[in-house]
Structure formats: structure tokens, C-alpha cells
Design an enzyme around this catalytic site. Structure first.
Site, PDB file in Angstrom:
ATOM      1  N   VAL A  34      -1.703  -6.845  -5.516  1.00 48.07           N
ATOM      2  CA  VAL A  34      -1.953  -5.598  -6.241  1.00 48.07           C
ATOM      3  C   VAL A  34      -0.847  -5.327  -7.266  1.00 48.07           C
ATOM      4  O   VAL A  34      -1.115  -4.972  -8.412  1.00 48.07           O
ATOM      5  CB  VAL A  34      -2.089  -4.420  -5.247  1.00 48.07           C
ATOM      6  N   THR A  78       0.945  -2.668   3.443  1.00 53.23           N
ATOM      7  CA  THR A  78       0.874  -1.676   4.526  1.00 53.23           C
ATOM      8  C   THR A  78       0.019  -2.275   5.650  1.00 53.23           C
ATOM      9  O   THR A  78      -1.102  -1.835   5.886  1.00 53.23           O
ATOM     10  CB  THR A  78       0.263  -0.350   4.021  1.00 53.23           C
ATOM     11  N   THR A  93      -2.374   1.329   0.097  1.00 48.17           N
ATOM     12  CA  THR A  93      -3.342   2.076   0.913  1.00 48.17           C
ATOM     13  C   THR A  93      -2.598   2.673   2.111  1.00 48.17           C
ATOM     14  O   THR A  93      -1.964   1.941   2.871  1.00 48.17           O
ATOM     15  CB  THR A  93      -4.453   1.123   1.406  1.00 48.17           C
ATOM     16  N   ASN A 106     -13.569   1.563   2.031  1.00 47.47           N
ATOM     17  CA  ASN A 106     -13.486   0.228   2.639  1.00 47.47           C
ATOM     18  C   ASN A 106     -14.228   0.186   3.974  1.00 47.47           C
ATOM     19  O   ASN A 106     -14.919  -0.786   4.282  1.00 47.47           O
ATOM     20  CB  ASN A 106     -12.021  -0.169   2.840  1.00 47.47           C
ATOM     21  N   ARG A 147     -25.362  -9.155   2.501  1.00 47.77           N
ATOM     22  CA  ARG A 147     -25.650 -10.552   2.842  1.00 47.77           C
ATOM     23  C   ARG A 147     -25.028 -10.889   4.197  1.00 47.77           C
ATOM     24  O   ARG A 147     -23.840 -10.679   4.408  1.00 47.77           O
ATOM     25  CB  ARG A 147     -25.134 -11.499   1.760  1.00 47.77           C
ATOM     26  N   GLY A 165     -13.100 -10.289   6.231  1.00 42.97           N
ATOM     27  CA  GLY A 165     -11.715 -10.591   6.594  1.00 42.97           C
ATOM     28  C   GLY A 165     -10.828 -10.043   5.501  1.00 42.97           C
ATOM     29  O   GLY A 165     -11.171  -9.051   4.852  1.00 42.97           O
ATOM     30  N   CYS A 207      -7.476  -6.155   3.713  1.00 44.02           N
ATOM     31  CA  CYS A 207      -7.825  -4.731   3.578  1.00 44.02           C
ATOM     32  C   CYS A 207      -8.827  -4.225   4.616  1.00 44.02           C
ATOM     33  O   CYS A 207      -8.498  -3.318   5.386  1.00 44.02           O
ATOM     34  CB  CYS A 207      -8.356  -4.461   2.175  1.00 44.02           C
TER      35      CYS A 207
HETATM   36  N1  LIG Z   1      -5.045  -7.199  -1.766  1.00 44.49           N
HETATM   37  C1  LIG Z   1      -6.045  -6.400  -2.131  1.00 44.49           C
HETATM   38  O1  LIG Z   1      -7.138  -6.845  -2.481  1.00 44.49           O
HETATM   39  C2  LIG Z   1      -5.849  -4.891  -2.145  1.00 44.49           C
HETATM   40  C3  LIG Z   1      -6.793  -4.094  -2.810  1.00 44.49           C
HETATM   41  C4  LIG Z   1      -6.606  -2.731  -2.834  1.00 44.49           C
HETATM   42  C5  LIG Z   1      -5.509  -2.166  -2.194  1.00 44.49           C
HETATM   43  N2  LIG Z   1      -4.631  -2.962  -1.526  1.00 44.49           N
HETATM   44  C6  LIG Z   1      -3.466  -2.337  -0.893  1.00 44.49           C
HETATM   45  O2  LIG Z   1      -2.347  -2.526  -1.751  1.00 44.49           O
HETATM   46  C7  LIG Z   1      -1.158  -2.710  -0.995  1.00 44.49           C
HETATM   47  C8  LIG Z   1      -0.513  -4.040  -1.365  1.00 44.49           C
HETATM   48  O3  LIG Z   1      -1.381  -5.080  -0.985  1.00 44.49           O
HETATM   49  P1  LIG Z   1      -1.134  -6.603  -1.446  1.00 44.49           P
HETATM   50  O4  LIG Z   1      -2.310  -7.372  -0.985  1.00 44.49           O
HETATM   51  O5  LIG Z   1      -0.749  -6.642  -2.879  1.00 44.49           O
HETATM   52  O6  LIG Z   1       0.157  -6.955  -0.542  1.00 44.49           O
HETATM   53  P2  LIG Z   1       1.082  -8.231  -0.670  1.00 44.49           P
HETATM   54  O7  LIG Z   1       1.553  -8.526   0.705  1.00 44.49           O
HETATM   55  O8  LIG Z   1       0.394  -9.302  -1.449  1.00 44.49           O
HETATM   56  O9  LIG Z   1       2.314  -7.723  -1.563  1.00 44.49           O
HETATM   57  C9  LIG Z   1       3.324  -6.883  -1.111  1.00 44.49           C
HETATM   58  C10 LIG Z   1       4.611  -7.293  -1.823  1.00 44.49           C
HETATM   59  O10 LIG Z   1       5.632  -6.356  -1.505  1.00 44.49           O
HETATM   60  C11 LIG Z   1       6.854  -7.063  -1.409  1.00 44.49           C
HETATM   61  N3  LIG Z   1       7.857  -6.262  -0.694  1.00 44.49           N
HETATM   62  C12 LIG Z   1       7.973  -6.055   0.639  1.00 44.49           C
HETATM   63  N4  LIG Z   1       9.044  -5.259   0.883  1.00 44.49           N
HETATM   64  C13 LIG Z   1       9.593  -4.951  -0.315  1.00 44.49           C
HETATM   65  C14 LIG Z   1      10.700  -4.172  -0.728  1.00 44.49           C
HETATM   66  N5  LIG Z   1      11.471  -3.546   0.166  1.00 44.49           N
HETATM   67  N6  LIG Z   1      10.977  -4.077  -2.043  1.00 44.49           N
HETATM   68  C15 LIG Z   1      10.220  -4.724  -2.955  1.00 44.49           C
HETATM   69  N7  LIG Z   1       9.146  -5.493  -2.624  1.00 44.49           N
HETATM   70  C16 LIG Z   1       8.843  -5.596  -1.328  1.00 44.49           C
HETATM   71  C17 LIG Z   1       6.466  -8.356  -0.704  1.00 44.49           C
HETATM   72  O11 LIG Z   1       7.451  -9.363  -0.891  1.00 44.49           O
HETATM   73  C18 LIG Z   1       5.143  -8.668  -1.398  1.00 44.49           C
HETATM   74  O12 LIG Z   1       5.332  -9.474  -2.530  1.00 44.49           O
HETATM   75  C19 LIG Z   1      -1.577  -2.596   0.476  1.00 44.49           C
HETATM   76  O13 LIG Z   1      -1.406  -1.288   0.892  1.00 44.49           O
HETATM   77  C20 LIG Z   1      -3.052  -2.948   0.435  1.00 44.49           C
HETATM   78  O14 LIG Z   1      -3.763  -2.384   1.501  1.00 44.49           O
HETATM   79  C21 LIG Z   1      -4.761  -4.317  -1.507  1.00 44.49           C
END
Ligand SMILES: NC(=O)c1ccc[n+]([C@@H]2O[C@H](COP(=O)([O-])OP(=O)(O)OC[C@H]3O[C@@H](n4cnc5c(N)ncnc54)[C@H](O)[C@@H]3O)[C@@H](O)[C@H]2O)c1
Length: 442
Positions: A11, A86, A121, A208, A251, A257, A260
């Protein structure tokens, strides 16, 4: 505007790059030094269609930078986005430790006009707690506003989803925060929901959970269709054309999985439990999703009797196509369960090169991965599986079974392929197709 994005994952990187593309000056920060080093040297740390070319464009224009140090960019930023992970904790509640640790560390660096935007989230109530913390801890900065701007992007189409969303949700307790968000997203044409912090938080999790429920509903119906010997395709099409229902997420397949749906569902159940509410519908959604793996394994045991020494090839390891993300991917649960039943697992995925800590050989060639196999199980619906050379596949396989656990292949096309190459095709909630020649299992 000068914007810092903290947490450069799926994200965060899309957010930073897209905001730079919209004309802002963005810095993506992460604690992971290796990731920032890769980005600085022009190597993508994750696979997402369209992201790399957009990043190259905005880098050339000098609008996107990377750092491991928040102290250089946060104090001079107009807005700071938090896009930290998260994940679920053991209890199913959300582990907010990364988010809170960043809030605490950057709080002294925020100035009166900075807007702190939580994009991660989070459970309803979290952003109000962050706002209260800032006001209590730092009275001098009492006017710092907190906003929640949940992200709805889907991995695999993340750039498009970010730049052309179905809606933008701006949650805030103060009008100036709503206004700042409107300025940040001024170049995006989309309906905007302006609401309070807790409403914005719940919109994300409730959306979601609803989509996950739709998937489990389709899977429940597919089991019934299997029992009745009828096709779930016709049922889903007939339902989906009703505009009140809609055809997406109907579908049947191996279940949901990713990072999220599973954790957002668990988070809602835990949040409601604190309010003494039992989210029975969501618990059933989870239970149906968990059972998908068993449904698939039982079908395979139904063919072979014992899976001892059978070789099963998994096509697709990521939780969905067009991403390399294997977090909570059904393929991992399926391969573990089949291994426990004695099967040898090989795998192929167009972009996932390996699975750490798992005894699964991941091949870079899909026909090599199927060499000597008793069954190919399609677990991720990559488009390239529609263009398989079925004759070549049958030649390398030991037994002729194809299990399409995403119902992605066209029944008419597979009927023809089964006839021509002696394949046996199975899917979920749709009649199986046997070849004209009698089957033998080696
Ligand atoms: N992946 C998706 O499709 C998606 C879609 C919508 C919302 N979200 C939400 O967005 C949020 C992020 O999801 P994501 O999939 O990008 O997570 P991710 O695990 O890919 O990325 C999180 C990043 O934060 C970094 N991080 C951890 N601690 C840190 C700190 N103290 N300082 C700086 N960076 C730090 C990690 O190294 C990592 O690169 C979550 O809450 C998720 O639920 C994700």
C-alpha cells in the site's frame, strides 16, 4: 504538497508513487534498510503491474524519494500517511504495535499544520485514540489533526484502483482535515464520503467482510451444486445479473486469502465481541472458507484413494493472480494438507520464485513442474493457464487429472481438450469431464 508515507509495503509504495504521479512531492520511508536500498538502486521490492513504470516516471521528474529516516521529511511535510502493516494477533485482534510505535516516534516532529493520515486498516476507535494521544502528550501541538483514509486497492490492479477508485473515504473529526484530504486528492475524479473517524474505519472492514461473505456464499452454493450434480456457473450467472446482487465475487473456488480479508474479518469479530455482539454471519464465512482446503483434498483422495507417493503439482502460489504476495494464500494450506496426506508437491507460479520454510519445489517452467505428476491443481487463476498446451501437459504427466480449483477454465473448451488429450477435468460445483478413453491410474 510535501508528503511522507511511512511503511513502504504494497500500500505504501503504491500510495507514495501515485501521490507523486498526481503532482505531489513524496518520500516513502521504511525501517527495512534492504527494501529502501533496493528502491534507491532501481530494483522493485514487490511485483505489481504498472507500478515500476510509474515509479520510473516520477523518479525522473524528481517527485519521489526513499528513506529509512523519518526525521528528514516528517518535520517539513504537509501530510504524513501511515501505511504500516496491521496483522492479526493470536487472539484475532489487530496488532497495532508498528502503527503506535511510529505514531510515538514521529509525534514530536509533527507541526501544527501537518495532517496525520492513517491509511492502514484499523479497528473502529483507533484513530480517535491516536488523536487523543497527540493532544494529551503534546499540548503545544494540540491542533494537529488526524484523518483516516482507508485504502481499497486490490493487489494486481493496485495502481489503477488507487488512481480511479470507486470511492474515496475521508474520515476526520475536523473540517480542516476533510479539506486537506480534498486538496491531496483533487486530481482524482471519484465520489467522496466525508464522515467521522470511526465510520471511515468501519467502512473499510465492513466492505472487506462483505466481499469475503459473498465468496463464501458462492462456495457454499458450489458444494450444493456438486451434491445435486448441477452447474454453479449457471446459478452464479443467474444471481449476478440481478443488479441488487452483482456478479463480482460470486465465483466458487479455493476460497479467499491474502493479507486483508482473513485478518479484517477476524478484527471485526473481535471488535464486536468487545461490544458483546456475536458476528455469527462472519464466523460462518470464515468456517466455510477454512473448509475449502478440505473439500479440495477430499476430492483428490476420492480419485486416488491414498495420496501416499502421489505427485501433485500446484499451479499458482500467490493468493490471487498478478501479485507475488503469498500471505494466507490457499495454495499454502492446500500444499501442507496434501503433504500431510503423503503427497509430494511441486509448484509453479509466474512470479513467486520460492516458498521459504516449505518443502515445495517451485519450478520456473510450468511443464517441468507437472513432469511425472498425477494431478495439476490450479489454485491461482492466472490468465496464462487459459493458454496451456494441454497436449504437452498430458504428455509429461503420469496421470491425467486436472483440478481447476478456481473454476477459471471454460467447460466447453475443456470438454474438447479432455476428448482430444485424454484428460480428466474437475472443478468445484460443476460436473467433471472424463475423457472418452477409459482412465488408468499408474
Ligand atoms: N495489501 C493490500 O492489498 C491492502 C489493501 C488495502 C489496505 N491494506 C492495509 O494497508 C496496510 C498496509 O498493508 P501492506 O499490505 O502494504 O503491508 P506490508 O506488510 O506490505 O507493508 C508494511 C511496511 O511497513 C514497514 N514497517 C514496519 N514497521 C515500520 C516502522 N516502524 N517504520 C517504517 N516502516 C515500517 C514494513 O517494513 C513494510 O514494508 C494494512 O493495514 C493493510 O490491512 C492493504
Amino acid at each position: 504538497m510535501r508528503i511522507t508515507v511511512i511503511g513502504t509495503g504494497y500500500v505504501g509504495l503504491v500510495t507514495g508513487a501515485s501521490l507523486a504521479y498526481l503532482g505531489h512531492q513524496a518520500v516513502c520511508v521504511d525501517v527495512n534498510e534492504e527494501k529502501i536500498k533496493l528502491l534507491k538502486s532501481g530494483v522493485m521490492p514487490l511485483w505489481e503491474p504498472g507500478l515500476e513504470s510509474m515509479i520510473r516516471d516520477v523518479e525522473l521528474q524528481g517527485r519521489l524519494d526513499y528513506s529509512t529516516d523519518v526525521s528528514a521529511s516528517v518535520p517539513v511535510s504537509d501530510a504524513v500517511f501511515l501505511t504500516l502493516g496491521t496483522p492479526s494477533s493470536e487472539s484475532g485482534e489487530v496488532d497495532l504495535s508498528a502503527l503506535w510505535s511510529v505514531v510515538r516516534s514521529i509525534a514530536p516532529m509533527l507541526h501544527r499544520d501537518t495532517l496525520l493520515i492513517i491509511k492502514s486498516t484499523v479497528p473502529a476507535g483507533t484513530c480517535e485514540q491516536i488523536e487523543a494521544y497527540l493532544h494529551q502528550q503534546f499540548p503545544a501541538s494540540a491542533s494537529i489533526a488526524v484523518a483516516h483514509n482507508p485504502e481499497f486497492l486490490r493487489q494486481g490492479s493496485a495502481v489503477r484502483d488507487f488512481l480511479a477508485p470507486d470511492r474515496l473515504v475521508f474520515g476526520a473529526s475536523r473540517p480542516e482535515a476533510h479539506h486537506r484530504l480534498e486538496e491531496i486528492y483533487a486530481a482524482i475524479q471519484s465520489p467522496v464520503i466525508k464522515c467521522g473517524l470511526r465510520e471511515a474505519e468501519l467502512i473499510k472492514c465492513a466492505s472487506n467482510a462483505f466481499l469475503a461473505m459473498k465468496i463464501s456464499y458462492a462456495n457454499m452454493m458450489s458444494d450444493l451444486c456438486d451434491a445435486l450434480g448441477i452447474s454453479v456457473d449457471a446459478v452464479a450467472e443467474g444471481m449476478g445479473l440481478d443488479r441488487r446482487i452483482g456478479s463480482e465475487f460470486l465465483r466458487a473456488g479455493a476460497g479467499y486469502g491474502g493479507s486483508c480479508f482473513p485478518k479484517d474479518l477476524r478484527a471485526l469479530i473481535a471488535l464486536a465481541a468487545k461490544e458483546h455482539l456475536d458476528m455469527e454471519l462472519l464466523k460462518a464465512t470464515e468456517a466455510i472458507n477454512r473448509q475449502r482446503v478440505q473439500v479440495i483434498c477430499r476430492r483428490l483422495e476420492g480419485i486416488f484413494g491414498s495420496l501416499e507417493d502421489k505427485q501433485i503439482t500446484i499451479y499458482g502460489l500467490a493468493f490471487k493472480p498478478n501479485t507475488d504476495d503469498t500471505r494466507e494464500a490457499p495454495a499454502l494450506r492446500i500444499s501442507s494438507m496434501l503433504q500431510e496426506a503423503g503427497a509430494r508437491i511441486r509448484a509453479y507460479d509466474p512470479v513467486v520464485a520460492g516458498l521459504p520454510d516449505r518443502q515445495v519445489d517451485v519450478d520456473t517452467d510450468m511443464y517441468e513442474a507437472a513432469d511425472g505428476s498425477d494431478c495439476v491443481v490450479i489454485v491461482t487463476d492466472w490468465d496464462q493457464f487459459n493458454r496451456l498446451d494441454w497436449g504437452r501437459l498430458r504428455q509429461v504427466m503420469r496421470s491425467p487429472y486436472i483440478f481447476d480449483a478456481r473454476n477459471m477454465l471454460d467447460i466447453a473448451v475443456m470438454t474438447e481438450n479432455c476428448k482430444r488429450y485424454g484428460l480428466h477435468y474437475m472443478s468445484l460445483g460443476r460436473p467433471s469431464i472424463a475423457p472418452d478413453v477409459p482412465l488408468t491410474i499408474d
